[in-house]
Write a protein that holds these residues in place. Structure first.
Motif, PDB file in Angstrom:
ATOM      1  N   ARG A 124       1.140  12.801  91.268  1.00 54.69           N
ATOM      2  CA  ARG A 124       1.718  12.082  91.736  1.00 54.69           C
ATOM      3  C   ARG A 124       1.775  10.535  91.929  1.00 54.69           C
ATOM      4  O   ARG A 124       2.677   9.687  92.254  1.00 54.69           O
ATOM      5  N   GLN A 125       0.461  10.600  92.121  1.00 54.60           N
ATOM      6  CA  GLN A 125       0.086   8.564  92.556  1.00 54.60           C
ATOM      7  C   GLN A 125       0.853   7.850  90.829  1.00 54.60           C
ATOM      8  O   GLN A 125       1.228   7.186  91.305  1.00 54.60           O
ATOM      9  N   ARG A 151       8.037   6.416  87.017  1.00 57.18           N
ATOM     10  CA  ARG A 151       8.809   6.952  87.600  1.00 57.18           C
ATOM     11  C   ARG A 151      10.344   5.303  87.080  1.00 57.18           C
ATOM     12  O   ARG A 151      11.557   5.560  86.913  1.00 57.18           O
ATOM     13  N   LEU A 201      12.948  14.053  90.876  1.00 53.71           N
ATOM     14  CA  LEU A 201      12.682  15.341  89.568  1.00 53.71           C
ATOM     15  C   LEU A 201      12.198  14.003  88.228  1.00 53.71           C
ATOM     16  O   LEU A 201      12.689  12.253  88.795  1.00 53.71           O
ATOM     17  N   ALA A 256      13.312   6.698  89.381  1.00 49.85           N
ATOM     18  CA  ALA A 256      12.529   5.277  90.317  1.00 49.85           C
ATOM     19  C   ALA A 256      14.037   5.107  91.298  1.00 49.85           C
ATOM     20  O   ALA A 256      14.942   5.898  91.168  1.00 49.85           O
ATOM     21  N   PRO A 257      14.001   5.408  92.671  1.00 49.24           N
ATOM     22  CA  PRO A 257      14.708   5.532  93.249  1.00 49.24           C
ATOM     23  C   PRO A 257      15.389   4.470  93.676  1.00 49.24           C
ATOM     24  O   PRO A 257      15.333   3.211  92.797  1.00 49.24           O
ATOM     25  N   ASP A 296      10.531   8.445  99.233  1.00 49.94           N
ATOM     26  CA  ASP A 296       9.401   7.028  98.991  1.00 49.94           C
ATOM     27  C   ASP A 296       8.044   7.315  99.555  1.00 49.94           C
ATOM     28  O   ASP A 296       7.576   6.598 100.636  1.00 49.94           O
ATOM     29  N   TYR A 338       5.331   9.364 102.046  1.00 47.29           N
ATOM     30  CA  TYR A 338       3.966   9.943 101.539  1.00 47.29           C
ATOM     31  C   TYR A 338       3.316  10.033 102.863  1.00 47.29           C
ATOM     32  O   TYR A 338       3.116   9.263 103.987  1.00 47.29           O
ATOM     33  N   GLU A 353       1.347   7.484 105.864  1.00 44.67           N
ATOM     34  CA  GLU A 353       1.916   6.082 105.386  1.00 44.67           C
ATOM     35  C   GLU A 353       3.128   6.234 106.573  1.00 44.67           C
ATOM     36  O   GLU A 353       3.325   7.375 107.336  1.00 44.67           O
ATOM     37  N   PRO A 395       2.197  14.687  99.480  1.00 46.84           N
ATOM     38  CA  PRO A 395       1.072  14.695  99.576  1.00 46.84           C
ATOM     39  C   PRO A 395       0.705  12.824  98.869  1.00 46.84           C
ATOM     40  O   PRO A 395       1.218  12.580  97.939  1.00 46.84           O
ATOM     41  N   GLN A 396      -0.512  12.479  99.309  1.00 45.79           N
ATOM     42  CA  GLN A 396      -1.230  11.021  98.590  1.00 45.79           C
ATOM     43  C   GLN A 396      -1.312  11.928  97.527  1.00 45.79           C
ATOM     44  O   GLN A 396      -1.457  12.536  96.914  1.00 45.79           O
TER      45      GLN A 396
END
Lengths: 176, 268
Positions: A83-84, A91, B33, B154-155, B177, B179, B182, B267-268
């Motif tokens: 995730r991080q 990404r 994804l 990437a967004p 993006d 989390y 935040e 989650p982080q």
């Protein structure tokens, strides 16, 4: 036996002399993947990177994932589970990354060595950083470990942390 | 049969204001994804609980999927079941997709032979179906948008480009993006302009397992922005609505605007 010792020492020192100029590992990262007794075991995906004080990725050191058969979605499909790493860098990368991407590793200890002149470290400005190791296992869990360090090191530095689930001992060694 | 079905249709066609307890939502199977040509399945429903499809399916007539390059994507395997509609979205491009149901409906009523006639339609059918000389004509417009966003890689932000119609959301923080621990900040536009003073309601999914909705109310500031603190990871639903008289049809007296979106907080 006794008479052989100087020879061994001589050979050792010679080999050191030979190796030293060729490759000096200023940074060593050791990652232990624990052996797990689970009914369905998949090797974990693991990412190792250096983060600056603003949580920006300063260097990608390694990402291990299923890389076989190009075009097979299995490989990169599960990368967001790191995730991080996915958020901070994965990404926006064009995978595979030369010298960073690698196949998943079996249980055991895996060492990564880098020299100051390697592309991963050559651009690292002096400052405070954190080494991050993140692991995610299919049908298993996820774990993230951190080791803060200063770069460059003025004296030899060594620190280690231990994971509870998906990672064993992770250590960082820096030689000035 | 017809009588019991009527309210359902009403709910589906004109997105209700929050006076209705019903929540209209799209729920993607995943929001973040990777891989070669990933795909998401989306559920679309109208229900009281989040995110449970136990009431009505959401009609997909006005489904518009916008790709990262702003081209339109055709959904696959579309079906409307008893409690939910479903469809697949192949994510062939890298970047953020906007999956939206954009409704624009009209309600009318007028007097005909001493009786009140009710009519429901769209701006396109208005002229055809409503007599030009209708007596005591009352018309109200409703512009509703139900959205969710998914990202391959990437967004990106191209898909958020405003159409200038109704309530639209513009990211300050990207919806893919988010989390826990935040904050997320978003701007609401009405007809393409930032809208201050909108009340936004944010509810986390899983309401069936709680005693209360635990909704959070926020208000957009002068820039049309509001900020949500994400305390826990999960799927969240947010909505806002307002009314004005900026109708597209000159004969309409007022316009109801609504917006609802589903966001995933990781989650982080």
């Amino acid at each position: 036996m006794l008479s052989k010792r100087p020879l061994i020492l001589f050979v050792l020192s010679l080999s050191l002399l030979v190796l030293q100029p060729v490759y000096a590992a200023e940074m060593m990262v050791s990652v232990e993947i624990p052996r797990l007794k689970v009914s369905e075991y998949h090797r974990p995906y693991v990412a190792v990177w250096i983060q600056d004080e603003n949580r920006k990725v300063a260097a990608n050191l390694a990402v291990w994932y299923q890389m076989d058969s190009p075009g097979d979605e299995v490989g990169t499909k599960w990368l967001p589970d790191l995730r991080q790493w996915w958020r901070r860098t994965g990404r926006s990368l064009d995978l595979p990354v030369d010298g960073v991407s690698g196949a998943t590793r079996p249980a055991g200890t895996h060492d990564l060595e880098f020299s100051k002149s390697d592309k991963q470290l050559s651009k690292l400005k002096p400052g405070k950083y954190t080494l991050i190791v993140e692991a995610a296992r299919e049908v298993g869990g996820r774990e993230l470990l951190e080791i803060p360090f200063n770069w460059p090191a003025e004296k030899p530095f060594q620190d280690e942390v231990r994971g509870k689930e998906e990672l064993g001992k992770v250590s960082l060694t820096i030689q000035p | 049969m017809l009588r019991s079905f009527f309210p359902a249709i009403a709910i589906l066609v004109c997105l209700p204001l929050s006076a209705f307890a019903h929540k209209v939502w799209l729920l993607p199977s995943q929001t973040v994804l990777s891989g070669t040509e990933p795909l998401v399945t989306v559920d679309a429903a109208v229900s009281n609980d989040l995110f449970y499809f136990n009431h009505f399916p959401l009609q997909l007539n006005n489904l518009v999927i916008t790709a990262p390059d702003r081209s339109t994507v055709e959904p696959e395997n579309q079906a409307t079941l008893r409690y939910r509609s479903v469809f697949d979205v192949p994510l062939k491009q890298e970047g953020t997709y906007r999956i939206a149901i954009n409704n624009h409906g009209l309600f009318g009523s007028w007097e005909e032979n001493g009786e009140r006639r009710r009519w429901r339609g769209t701006p396109e059918t208005f002229a055809k179906q409503v007599p030009a000389d209708a007596k005591n004509l009352q018309v109200s417009e409703s512009v509703g948008r139900v959205e969710t966003f998914v990202t391959n890689g990437a967004p990106t932000e191209k898909a958020f480009k405003s159409t200038g119609k109704g309530i639209e959301l513009v990211p300050v923080t990207h919806p893919n993006d988010l989390y826990s621990g935040e904050k997320g900040t978003f701007r609401f536009l009405v007809d393409g302009k930032p809208m201050a003073g909108l009340t936004v309601e944010v509810i986390q999914g899983g309401t069936r397992y709680r005693d209360a909705q635990e909704e959070v109310h926020l208000t957009t500031n002068a820039q049309g922005e509001f900020t949500v603190e994400w305390k826990e990871p999960g799927m969240y639903w947010l909505e806002t609505s307002t009314q004005d008289s900026n109708t597209q049809i000159p004969q309409a007296q007022n316009r109801r605007l609504s917006y609802a979106a589903t966001f995933e907080v990781l989650p982080q």
